[in-house]
Design a protein around this motif. Structure first.
Motif, PDB file in Angstrom:
ATOM      1  N   GLY A 108       0.815  -1.216   0.000  1.00 58.03           N
ATOM      2  CA  GLY A 108       0.000   0.000   0.000  1.00 58.03           C
ATOM      3  C   GLY A 108       0.846   1.262   0.000  1.00 58.03           C
ATOM      4  O   GLY A 108       0.529   2.238  -0.688  1.00 58.03           O
ATOM      5  N   ALA A 109       1.938   1.260   0.779  1.00 60.26           N
ATOM      6  CA  ALA A 109       2.804   2.439   0.840  1.00 60.26           C
ATOM      7  C   ALA A 109       3.465   2.720  -0.506  1.00 60.26           C
ATOM      8  O   ALA A 109       3.552   3.861  -0.951  1.00 60.26           O
ATOM      9  CB  ALA A 109       3.873   2.251   1.916  1.00 60.26           C
ATOM     10  N   VAL A 110       3.912   1.664  -1.174  1.00 53.24           N
ATOM     11  CA  VAL A 110       4.559   1.842  -2.480  1.00 53.24           C
ATOM     12  C   VAL A 110       3.566   2.401  -3.497  1.00 53.24           C
ATOM     13  O   VAL A 110       3.862   3.355  -4.226  1.00 53.24           O
ATOM     14  CB  VAL A 110       5.152   0.505  -2.982  1.00 53.24           C
ATOM     15  CG1 VAL A 110       5.600   0.630  -4.432  1.00 53.24           C
ATOM     16  CG2 VAL A 110       6.319   0.087  -2.107  1.00 53.24           C
ATOM     17  N   ILE A 111       2.380   1.803  -3.539  1.00 56.26           N
ATOM     18  CA  ILE A 111       1.357   2.278  -4.477  1.00 56.26           C
ATOM     19  C   ILE A 111       1.001   3.734  -4.177  1.00 56.26           C
ATOM     20  O   ILE A 111       0.895   4.572  -5.082  1.00 56.26           O
ATOM     21  CB  ILE A 111       0.104   1.396  -4.411  1.00 56.26           C
ATOM     22  CG1 ILE A 111       0.423  -0.015  -4.914  1.00 56.26           C
ATOM     23  CG2 ILE A 111      -1.032   1.997  -5.236  1.00 56.26           C
ATOM     24  CD1 ILE A 111      -0.718  -1.001  -4.760  1.00 56.26           C
ATOM     25  N   GLY A 112       0.826   4.048  -2.891  1.00 52.94           N
ATOM     26  CA  GLY A 112       0.473   5.416  -2.514  1.00 52.94           C
ATOM     27  C   GLY A 112       1.545   6.421  -2.895  1.00 52.94           C
ATOM     28  O   GLY A 112       1.238   7.511  -3.403  1.00 52.94           O
ATOM     29  N   MET A 113       2.807   6.072  -2.670  1.00 60.00           N
ATOM     30  CA  MET A 113       3.888   6.995  -2.996  1.00 60.00           C
ATOM     31  C   MET A 113       4.013   7.203  -4.498  1.00 60.00           C
ATOM     32  O   MET A 113       4.245   8.315  -4.973  1.00 60.00           O
ATOM     33  CB  MET A 113       5.207   6.453  -2.426  1.00 60.00           C
ATOM     34  CG  MET A 113       5.287   6.490  -0.908  1.00 60.00           C
ATOM     35  SD  MET A 113       6.793   5.717  -0.269  1.00 60.00           S
ATOM     36  CE  MET A 113       8.042   6.824  -0.934  1.00 60.00           C
ATOM     37  N   VAL A 114       3.838   6.141  -5.262  1.00 60.71           N
ATOM     38  CA  VAL A 114       3.911   6.265  -6.722  1.00 60.71           C
ATOM     39  C   VAL A 114       2.787   7.156  -7.239  1.00 60.71           C
ATOM     40  O   VAL A 114       3.005   8.050  -8.067  1.00 60.71           O
ATOM     41  CB  VAL A 114       3.862   4.872  -7.386  1.00 60.71           C
ATOM     42  CG1 VAL A 114       3.715   5.005  -8.899  1.00 60.71           C
ATOM     43  CG2 VAL A 114       5.118   4.079  -7.054  1.00 60.71           C
ATOM     44  N   LEU A 115       1.577   6.907  -6.747  1.00 60.82           N
ATOM     45  CA  LEU A 115       0.440   7.718  -7.190  1.00 60.82           C
ATOM     46  C   LEU A 115       0.611   9.178  -6.792  1.00 60.82           C
ATOM     47  O   LEU A 115       0.335  10.089  -7.573  1.00 60.82           O
ATOM     48  CB  LEU A 115      -0.857   7.168  -6.606  1.00 60.82           C
ATOM     49  CG  LEU A 115      -1.360   5.846  -7.187  1.00 60.82           C
ATOM     50  CD1 LEU A 115      -2.618   5.389  -6.457  1.00 60.82           C
ATOM     51  CD2 LEU A 115      -1.652   5.985  -8.675  1.00 60.82           C
ATOM     52  N   ALA A 116       1.073   9.407  -5.554  1.00 62.48           N
ATOM     53  CA  ALA A 116       1.252  10.785  -5.084  1.00 62.48           C
ATOM     54  C   ALA A 116       2.267  11.527  -5.939  1.00 62.48           C
ATOM     55  O   ALA A 116       2.143  12.735  -6.160  1.00 62.48           O
ATOM     56  CB  ALA A 116       1.691  10.777  -3.619  1.00 62.48           C
ATOM     57  N   GLY A 117       3.280  10.813  -6.414  1.00 61.34           N
ATOM     58  CA  GLY A 117       4.298  11.456  -7.232  1.00 61.34           C
ATOM     59  C   GLY A 117       3.862  11.698  -8.667  1.00 61.34           C
ATOM     60  O   GLY A 117       4.342  12.646  -9.304  1.00 61.34           O
ATOM     61  N   ARG A 118       2.955  10.895  -9.168  1.00 56.65           N
ATOM     62  CA  ARG A 118       2.569  10.977 -10.580  1.00 56.65           C
ATOM     63  C   ARG A 118       1.313  11.790 -10.832  1.00 56.65           C
ATOM     64  O   ARG A 118       1.175  12.415 -11.885  1.00 56.65           O
ATOM     65  CB  ARG A 118       2.361   9.563 -11.144  1.00 56.65           C
ATOM     66  CG  ARG A 118       3.642   8.754 -11.275  1.00 56.65           C
ATOM     67  CD  ARG A 118       3.334   7.403 -11.910  1.00 56.65           C
ATOM     68  NE  ARG A 118       4.542   6.608 -12.093  1.00 56.65           N
ATOM     69  CZ  ARG A 118       4.550   5.381 -12.615  1.00 56.65           C
ATOM     70  NH1 ARG A 118       3.401   4.823 -12.997  1.00 56.65           N
ATOM     71  NH2 ARG A 118       5.677   4.722 -12.753  1.00 56.65           N
ATOM     72  N   VAL A 119       0.382  11.775  -9.900  1.00 61.74           N
ATOM     73  CA  VAL A 119      -0.919  12.399 -10.149  1.00 61.74           C
ATOM     74  C   VAL A 119      -0.845  13.901  -9.895  1.00 61.74           C
ATOM     75  O   VAL A 119      -0.470  14.342  -8.803  1.00 61.74           O
ATOM     76  CB  VAL A 119      -2.004  11.768  -9.259  1.00 61.74           C
ATOM     77  CG1 VAL A 119      -3.339  12.463  -9.466  1.00 61.74           C
ATOM     78  CG2 VAL A 119      -2.134  10.286  -9.579  1.00 61.74           C
ATOM     79  N   ALA A 120      -1.195  14.678 -10.908  1.00 62.55           N
ATOM     80  CA  ALA A 120      -1.255  16.129 -10.767  1.00 62.55           C
ATOM     81  C   ALA A 120      -2.605  16.524 -10.191  1.00 62.55           C
ATOM     82  O   ALA A 120      -3.525  15.708 -10.091  1.00 62.55           O
ATOM     83  CB  ALA A 120      -1.040  16.792 -12.122  1.00 62.55           C
ATOM     84  N   MET A 121      -2.746  17.803  -9.833  1.00 65.12           N
ATOM     85  CA  MET A 121      -4.016  18.272  -9.292  1.00 65.12           C
ATOM     86  C   MET A 121      -5.168  18.064 -10.274  1.00 65.12           C
ATOM     87  O   MET A 121      -6.307  17.821  -9.874  1.00 65.12           O
ATOM     88  CB  MET A 121      -3.904  19.753  -8.935  1.00 65.12           C
ATOM     89  CG  MET A 121      -3.418  20.008  -7.518  1.00 65.12           C
ATOM     90  SD  MET A 121      -4.472  19.274  -6.248  1.00 65.12           S
ATOM     91  CE  MET A 121      -6.019  20.119  -6.545  1.00 65.12           C
ATOM     92  N   THR A 122      -4.864  18.141 -11.562  1.00 65.19           N
ATOM     93  CA  THR A 122      -5.916  17.935 -12.558  1.00 65.19           C
ATOM     94  C   THR A 122      -6.398  16.493 -12.577  1.00 65.19           C
ATOM     95  O   THR A 122      -7.496  16.207 -13.042  1.00 65.19           O
ATOM     96  CB  THR A 122      -5.413  18.319 -13.955  1.00 65.19           C
ATOM     97  OG1 THR A 122      -4.170  17.647 -14.203  1.00 65.19           O
ATOM     98  CG2 THR A 122      -5.186  19.818 -14.055  1.00 65.19           C
ATOM     99  N   GLY A 123      -5.562  15.587 -12.087  1.00 65.95           N
ATOM    100  CA  GLY A 123      -5.953  14.184 -12.054  1.00 65.95           C
ATOM    101  C   GLY A 123      -6.524  13.756 -10.716  1.00 65.95           C
ATOM    102  O   GLY A 123      -6.876  12.581 -10.537  1.00 65.95           O
ATOM    103  N   MET A 124      -6.635  14.689  -9.777  1.00 61.96           N
ATOM    104  CA  MET A 124      -7.127  14.345  -8.449  1.00 61.96           C
ATOM    105  C   MET A 124      -8.572  13.836  -8.451  1.00 61.96           C
ATOM    106  O   MET A 124      -8.893  12.893  -7.719  1.00 61.96           O
ATOM    107  CB  MET A 124      -6.994  15.557  -7.521  1.00 61.96           C
ATOM    108  CG  MET A 124      -6.930  15.202  -6.054  1.00 61.96           C
ATOM    109  SD  MET A 124      -5.555  14.093  -5.652  1.00 61.96           S
ATOM    110  CE  MET A 124      -4.143  15.120  -6.054  1.00 61.96           C
ATOM    111  N   PRO A 125      -9.483  14.422  -9.244  1.00 68.16           N
ATOM    112  CA  PRO A 125     -10.855  13.901  -9.233  1.00 68.16           C
ATOM    113  C   PRO A 125     -10.931  12.427  -9.611  1.00 68.16           C
ATOM    114  O   PRO A 125     -11.613  11.635  -8.944  1.00 68.16           O
ATOM    115  CB  PRO A 125     -11.572  14.781 -10.260  1.00 68.16           C
ATOM    116  CG  PRO A 125     -10.806  16.065 -10.251  1.00 68.16           C
ATOM    117  CD  PRO A 125      -9.377  15.656 -10.049  1.00 68.16           C
ATOM    118  N   GLN A 126     -10.225  12.045 -10.689  1.00 68.59           N
ATOM    119  CA  GLN A 126     -10.290  10.632 -11.075  1.00 68.59           C
ATOM    120  C   GLN A 126      -9.541   9.731 -10.096  1.00 68.59           C
ATOM    121  O   GLN A 126      -9.914   8.568  -9.915  1.00 68.59           O
ATOM    122  CB  GLN A 126      -9.778  10.410 -12.500  1.00 68.59           C
ATOM    123  CG  GLN A 126      -8.490  11.082 -12.855  1.00 68.59           C
ATOM    124  CD  GLN A 126      -8.712  12.398 -13.576  1.00 68.59           C
ATOM    125  OE1 GLN A 126      -9.546  13.195 -13.168  1.00 68.59           O
ATOM    126  NE2 GLN A 126      -7.968  12.628 -14.648  1.00 68.59           N
TER     127      GLN A 126
END
Length: 504
Positions: A108-126
């Motif tokens: 879970g930590a790895v997935i969360g860190m990867v997503l946090a690093g890749r997802v921009a604010m414009t991608g936050m809704p999805q």
């Protein structure tokens, strides 16, 4: 809060049979007085912190404190859940349980860190839509696990527990496919326009009635029998299809509300799961998420002059996806340049900026903040007018402006600015479209009745836009053709920076 509801779920799912092994109340002395166990106290503390987090996140000034309260509550919930899982099932072995928990935390930590690093604010809704879907999927999996390996409490509750399992799986299935489809629509992977089937409302009603019949059969049939498993499996398929069908029929203009509704669904799915695995904190947090998501959806529907029923039934925007009108039908638009906009701003006494999703896409919030500071330094009264559903997520624009250090007192809600546009010299519409569309005041329009920012009442309107394309709802905007509106085409960040240079 959503994550807080999910983690205890994942820890308890390691061994559902562990639930009744540890009582939340421990003996204090021989007199007969009892004190709550450390786990119960930790759950109470975490629940209080989650409530404080929700309250804090409702205002700009307290949002940071609210986030901190939520993070601390999450930490307490994790520690309590781990401690309980390690001590409540000696038969499985502490080492095995610890390894499973460590694996879950690590993945879970790895997935969360990867997503946090890749997802921009414009991608936050999805991203939020996907997280809602994962909560729904977790509810389905834990429901199947709880049914296949019932504990002593489950057997004691009998039919009541079976009802919990059935409803948890059903709500989780609807949430999963509905949230995934909403995320795909928001990301542009699936067309945002409504896709409706003939007799869609009758199909939805049939799915609900069939699920109700299956629930009765599931409870009455012998637990664990082939027929009971078949009822659960058929209902799961119906729930998955229903979730996709509900969101498929909803247009892009209603997607922010859909994400909020799915967030509410995920909370109720978590609450049902808490009943399944006998976890008080999961019940509390699930109820908090479910109720807060439902209330937010209600407020958003009010802001859009919509109802829950109309949103869920779908069909919004089917008449609005039209091409730009030919010259002479709506009129011609007036294109301006950076120099003219700079001069208009320098001559203005009052300026209102109305941002939208285009500002987020262009990452223009930082130059917008610089422009605001520059104008205020020259004595210009500058404020921001924020529509309740600007962007594709409630609070989207507020977060972007806070990120750029725009003072909170300059960011006003639609109700605070809408009656004063006639006193405004210049309105800068930066990346907004549907939220400033005067077609909302025209009977027969697909967005008729939706409250919008009445920017056209200002002396001059400058629209920062890449092209004349329609907004996310697919409805043409007559604002672009009004006599007091000028179009400044280009990337919002680049054009705002160019205006700043022209003013220096």
């Amino acid at each position: 809060m959503l994550c807080a509801a999910v983690f205890p779920l994942s820890v308890w799912s390691v061994s559902p049979a562990a639930a009744p092994a540890v009582s939340p109340v421990a003996s204090a002395d021989a007199v007969g007085l009892t004190l709550p166990s450390p786990v119960a106290l930790a759950y109470i503390a975490a629940a209080v912190l989650f409530i404080l987090a929700a309250a804090g996140l409702s205002r700009h000034e307290t949002a940071v404190a609210g986030n901190i309260a939520g993070a601390v509550g999450m930490g307490i919930a994790i520690a309590a859940a781990i401690g309980l899982a390690l001590t409540s099932d000696p038969g499985q072995g502490v080492v095995t349980t610890a390894i499973l928990i460590a694996l879950a935390l690590g993945i879970g930590a790895v997935i969360g860190m990867v997503l946090a690093g890749r997802v921009a604010m414009t991608g936050m809704p999805q991203l939020i839509a996907v997280l809602n879907g994962l909560v729904g999927l977790a509810a389905v999996l834990v429901g199947y696990s709880s049914y296949s390996s019932p504990d002593a409490m489950s057997e004691l509750l009998g039919g009541f527990h079976l009802g919990e399992v059935f409803l948890g799986v059903f709500v989780g299935a609807v949430t999963f496919t509905g949230s995934v489809l909403a995320a795909l629509k928001l990301a542009g992977r699936v067309p945002g326009r409504p896709i409706t089937l003939p007799g869609r409302n009758k199909l939805n009603l049939a799915a609900l009635l069939a699920s109700l019949v299956l629930m009765v059969a599931f409870i009455v049939l012998p637990a664990g029998s082939t027929a009971a498993w078949a009822c659960l499996a058929v209902m799961t398929v119906i729930g998955l299809a229903l979730g996709a069908h509900l969101v498929m029929a909803i247009g892009g203009g209603d997607m922010p509300v859909v994400v909020s509704i799915m967030n509410s669904y995920s909370g109720w799915a978590s609450a049902f799961t808490g009943f399944m695995v006998n976890n008080d904190l999961l019940i509390i947090t699930g109820a908090l998420v479910g109720s807060s998501g439902a209330y937010l959806s209600y407020l958003m529907c009010q802001a859009m002059n919509r109802s829950f029923v109309s949103v869920l039934l779908g069909g919004y925007g089917t008449e609005g996806a039209v091409a730009a009108p030919a010259e002479g039908e709506e009129g011609t638009f007036h294109q301006t340049d950076v120099g003219a906009v700079a001069r208009a701003l320098q001559d203005a006494k009052r300026v209102v900026i109305t941002p939208g999703y285009g500002m987020a896409v262009a990452h223009a919030q930082y130059p917008v903040a610089t422009l605001t500071e520059m104008l205020r330094g020259e004595g210009v009264d500058v404020t921001f007018g924020i529509h309740p559903v600007a962007g594709r997520l409630p609070g989207h624009m507020n977060v972007l402006l806070a990120e750029a250090k725009v003072p909170y007192d300059l960011v006003l809600e639609m109700e605070e600015v809408n009656d004063s546009f006639s006193d405004v010299d210049v309105v800068l519409v930066i990346g907004a479209n549907d939220t400033v569309n005067p077609a909302a005041e025209e009977p027969g329009s697909p967005i008729a009745g939706m409250p919008v920012l009445r920017v056209w009442d200002a002396a001059q309107v400058v629209v920062f836009k890449r092209s004349m394309a329609t907004g996310y709802a697919g409805v043409q905007n007559p604002l672009f053709f009004k006599d007091n509106t000028s179009m400044l085409f280009g990337d919002a960040k680049e054009t705002v920076e160019a205006v700043i240079r022209a003013m220096e």
